[in-house]
Motif scaffolding. Structure first.
Motif, PDB file in Angstrom:
ATOM      1  N   ILE A  99      -5.700   0.690   2.694  1.00 42.39           N
ATOM      2  CA  ILE A  99      -6.655   0.887   1.590  1.00 42.39           C
ATOM      3  C   ILE A  99      -7.025   2.357   1.469  1.00 42.39           C
ATOM      4  O   ILE A  99      -7.096   2.912   0.366  1.00 42.39           O
ATOM      5  N   GLU A 144      -3.800   4.437   0.248  1.00 43.86           N
ATOM      6  CA  GLU A 144      -3.221   4.094  -1.047  1.00 43.86           C
ATOM      7  C   GLU A 144      -3.679   5.085  -2.118  1.00 43.86           C
ATOM      8  O   GLU A 144      -4.883   5.365  -2.256  1.00 43.86           O
ATOM      9  N   GLN A 188      -5.718   0.195  -4.427  1.00 40.95           N
ATOM     10  CA  GLN A 188      -6.790   0.040  -3.433  1.00 40.95           C
ATOM     11  C   GLN A 188      -7.569  -1.251  -3.677  1.00 40.95           C
ATOM     12  O   GLN A 188      -7.915  -1.973  -2.735  1.00 40.95           O
ATOM     13  N   THR A 198      -7.764  -4.418  -1.124  1.00 38.67           N
ATOM     14  CA  THR A 198      -9.085  -4.916  -0.698  1.00 38.67           C
ATOM     15  C   THR A 198      -9.186  -6.421  -0.915  1.00 38.67           C
ATOM     16  O   THR A 198      -9.679  -7.163  -0.055  1.00 38.67           O
TER      17      THR A 198
END
Length: 281
Positions: free
Chosen positions: A36, A39, A45, A49
């Motif tokens: 995350i 990225e 992202q 998530t």
């Protein structure tokens, strides 16, 4: 000689079916969390998530990570000093799958006739079972359910020896690029090199039982894994195929001796839910 009742195999396989579908391997979950931050795409992202949140919810609630709980692939490393008693080993494995999939409320995806009838077997059997005889008196069971979105994106090619390393790199990268969003990236890329046609495919599948971040012990192949991961992530396919720098979390290579005139290569992709659970009896 050690005796193992096949009923123990049934119980183990049943548990592994549920565990593999409910709980993402911890090292993979940590890799997804770390991705995350690295990225480059804001949408990527957000997708990563959501993938992490989904995996954590599945674990907390004991529900499948994905609705496609796949065909059940089982690898068994059987110690040569083991003697199974109480029934047929393969029947015991399939009984465990039936128990795990029905009792665990996992989707049944297996059809008996692949072409004409395609009737659902109702309990996700039969399994796809690969056995290997090894020294010792233990049995290692690895259950790796495989959904069809990623499985359909696999590929095999009989390269020429002259194609060499660059030919291998091109084939792997082209396969991932062509797959696009279909295998639900970020993927784990399994690569089998050598042997013959069926051996290369089996090596690619087996490589996906390795932990994310664990490299081939041969340093040349370990470096090739790293180079391939870099090249795959440069394709821009990204999470869910919507663009970004996290197309894959790992590339795992397994290899075997081959003919002087051949260079078989197979690629097998796992989706972001690279499910795997194992037990040693």
């Amino acid at each position: 000689m050690r005796e193992i009742k096949v009923q123990e195999i049934t119980a183990a396989v049943s548990k592994l079916c549920k565990d593999s579908c409910y709980y993402l391997p911890e090292e993979l979950l940590e890799k997804l969390k770390a991705s995350i931050a690295t990225e480059e795409s804001p949408l990527g992202q957000e997708i990563l998530t959501t993938i992490v949140e989904n995996a954590e919810l599945a674990k907390a609630k004991d529900v499948p990570i994905c609705q496609d709980t796949g065909l059940t692939v089982v690898f068994m490393e059987i110690g040569q000093e083991v003697h199974f008693v109480g029934g047929d080993l393969y029947e015991a494995v399939n009984a465990g799958i039936a128990d795990g999939y029905v009792g665990g409320y996992l989707r049944k995806s297996s059809v008996d006739d692949p072409l004409f009838v395609r009737k659902n077997t109702g309990d996700n059997t039969p399994a796809i079972i690969h056995t290997t005889i090894v020294p010792g008196e233990q049995v290692k069971i690895t259950v790796s359910p495989k959904g069809c979105g990623s499985e359909n994106m696999g590929a095999l090619k009989m390269l020429k020896p002259a194609d060499g390393v660059e030919g291998v790199i091109k084939f792997v990268v082209d396969t991932v690029r062509s797959a696009g969003p279909n295998p639900c990236p970020p993927v784990t890329v399994g690569v089998g090199i050598g042997g013959n046609m069926e051996k290369a495919a089996l090596l690619a599948k087996y490589s996906l039982t390795r932990k994310v971040g664990e490299h081939n012990p041969n340093p040349q192949y370990a470096e090739l894994e790293k180079e391939l991961l870099k090249r795959v992530n440069m394709t821009g396919v990204g999470p869910s195929g919507l663009g970004g720098s996290t197309t894959a979390v790992a590339v795992n290579i397994e290899y075997a001796p081959t003919h002087i005139g051949g260079l078989p290569i197979a690629v097998n992709l796992n989706c972001h839910a690279a499910r795997r659970a194992e037990m040693v009896l």
